[in-house]
Write a protein that holds these residues in place. Structure first.
Motif, mmCIF file in Angstrom:
data_model
loop_
_atom_site.group_PDB
_atom_site.id
_atom_site.type_symbol
_atom_site.label_atom_id
_atom_site.label_comp_id
_atom_site.label_asym_id
_atom_site.label_seq_id
_atom_site.Cartn_x
_atom_site.Cartn_y
_atom_site.Cartn_z
ATOM 1 N N GLN A 52 36.795 -0.078 -57.077
ATOM 2 C CA GLN A 52 37.771 1.005 -56.908
ATOM 3 C C GLN A 52 37.305 2.260 -57.637
ATOM 4 O O GLN A 52 37.427 3.365 -57.130
ATOM 5 C CB GLN A 52 39.146 0.589 -57.423
ATOM 6 C CG GLN A 52 39.852 -0.404 -56.543
ATOM 7 C CD GLN A 52 41.169 -0.892 -57.143
ATOM 8 O OE1 GLN A 52 41.518 -0.524 -58.259
ATOM 9 N NE2 GLN A 52 41.876 -1.722 -56.398
ATOM 10 N N ASP A 53 36.750 2.081 -58.858
ATOM 11 C CA ASP A 53 36.241 3.224 -59.613
ATOM 12 C C ASP A 53 35.082 3.881 -58.878
ATOM 13 O O ASP A 53 34.977 5.109 -58.827
ATOM 14 C CB ASP A 53 35.803 2.795 -61.015
ATOM 15 C CG ASP A 53 36.984 2.462 -61.914
ATOM 16 O OD1 ASP A 53 38.126 2.819 -61.555
ATOM 17 O OD2 ASP A 53 36.751 1.839 -62.975
ATOM 18 N N GLN A 54 34.193 3.097 -58.299
ATOM 19 C CA GLN A 54 33.058 3.645 -57.564
ATOM 20 C C GLN A 54 33.530 4.382 -56.315
ATOM 21 O O GLN A 54 33.013 5.434 -55.963
ATOM 22 C CB GLN A 54 32.079 2.541 -57.188
ATOM 23 C CG GLN A 54 31.296 2.007 -58.363
ATOM 24 C CD GLN A 54 30.380 0.867 -57.969
ATOM 25 O OE1 GLN A 54 30.394 0.402 -56.843
ATOM 26 N NE2 GLN A 54 29.565 0.420 -58.929
ATOM 27 N N ASP A 55 34.537 3.843 -55.630
ATOM 28 C CA ASP A 55 35.072 4.510 -54.441
ATOM 29 C C ASP A 55 35.698 5.853 -54.805
ATOM 30 O O ASP A 55 35.537 6.838 -54.090
ATOM 31 C CB ASP A 55 36.097 3.624 -53.746
ATOM 32 C CG ASP A 55 35.466 2.405 -53.092
ATOM 33 O OD1 ASP A 55 34.228 2.390 -52.916
ATOM 34 O OD2 ASP A 55 36.230 1.450 -52.766
ATOM 35 N N GLN A 56 36.397 5.911 -55.915
ATOM 36 C CA GLN A 56 37.028 7.164 -56.349
ATOM 37 C C GLN A 56 35.977 8.191 -56.744
ATOM 38 O O GLN A 56 36.125 9.364 -56.479
ATOM 39 C CB GLN A 56 37.995 6.898 -57.501
ATOM 40 C CG GLN A 56 39.243 6.159 -57.079
ATOM 41 C CD GLN A 56 40.143 5.812 -58.255
ATOM 42 O OE1 GLN A 56 39.808 6.069 -59.395
ATOM 43 N NE2 GLN A 56 41.302 5.240 -57.945
ATOM 44 N N GLU A 57 34.893 7.747 -57.402
ATOM 45 C CA GLU A 57 33.818 8.664 -57.783
ATOM 46 C C GLU A 57 33.095 9.190 -56.544
ATOM 47 O O GLU A 57 32.714 10.356 -56.476
ATOM 48 C CB GLU A 57 32.827 7.972 -58.705
ATOM 49 C CG GLU A 57 33.363 7.698 -60.092
ATOM 50 C CD GLU A 57 32.393 6.908 -60.959
ATOM 51 O OE1 GLU A 57 31.266 6.631 -60.498
ATOM 52 O OE2 GLU A 57 32.754 6.561 -62.080
ATOM 53 N N ASP A 58 32.924 8.326 -55.535
ATOM 54 C CA ASP A 58 32.272 8.751 -54.299
ATOM 55 C C ASP A 58 33.134 9.773 -53.552
ATOM 56 O O ASP A 58 32.627 10.707 -52.959
ATOM 57 C CB ASP A 58 31.984 7.545 -53.409
ATOM 58 C CG ASP A 58 30.914 6.629 -53.983
ATOM 59 O OD1 ASP A 58 30.186 7.081 -54.887
ATOM 60 O OD2 ASP A 58 30.817 5.462 -53.544
ATOM 61 N N ASP A 59 34.455 9.574 -53.586
ATOM 62 C CA ASP A 59 35.363 10.506 -52.923
ATOM 63 C C ASP A 59 35.391 11.863 -53.638
ATOM 64 O O ASP A 59 35.528 12.910 -53.005
ATOM 65 C CB ASP A 59 36.783 9.931 -52.857
ATOM 66 C CG ASP A 59 36.882 8.734 -51.922
ATOM 67 O OD1 ASP A 59 35.966 8.578 -51.077
ATOM 68 O OD2 ASP A 59 37.855 7.960 -52.047
ATOM 69 N N ALA A 60 35.275 11.857 -54.942
ATOM 70 C CA ALA A 60 35.324 13.082 -55.726
ATOM 71 C C ALA A 60 34.033 13.890 -55.557
ATOM 72 O O ALA A 60 34.057 15.107 -55.661
ATOM 73 C CB ALA A 60 35.556 12.785 -57.205
#
Length: 105
Positions: free
Chosen positions: A96-104
């Motif tokens: 989830q943290d990696q997905d949020q960083e990719d979205d940002a």
């Protein structure tokens, strides 16, 4: 004793009961581990899993970095299940943290 006219002994002519074969011995189940390595500090054998059947809570705690995880359990839950659920939850949070960083980005 009863004698037959032919002179045979009744007790000698009657057959014995067939004895049952003994069942094979049950295989022993190996004990499952209750001590594991910590996913945060990577210290081997530092995580101890406890099962509280009275309150239906399973808890995994690291003795080195003091990280802990608890979950609700049922009658079939083993310490390895608590540890595995902790590892799965860590992986879920990391993805989830990696997905949020990719979205940002």
């Amino acid at each position: 004793m009863v004698y037959y006219p032919e002179g045979k002994n009744l007790s000698l002519t009657m057959g014995k009961r067939k004895s049952r074969a003994k069942p094979p011995p049950k295989k022993r189940m190996d004990k499952l581990d209750t001590v594991f390595s910590c996913p945060f500090c990577n210290h081997g054998t530092s995580v101890e899993c406890r099962i509280d059947m009275k309150n239906l809570i399973g808890e995994a705690t690291c003795g080195i970095c003091q990280e802990s995880f608890s979950m609700t359990i049922d009658a079939l839950t083993e310490p390895i299940d608590v540890y595995s659920e902790w590892i799965d939850e860590c992986e879920r949070v990391n993805t989830q943290d990696q997905d949020q960083e990719d979205d940002a980005a």
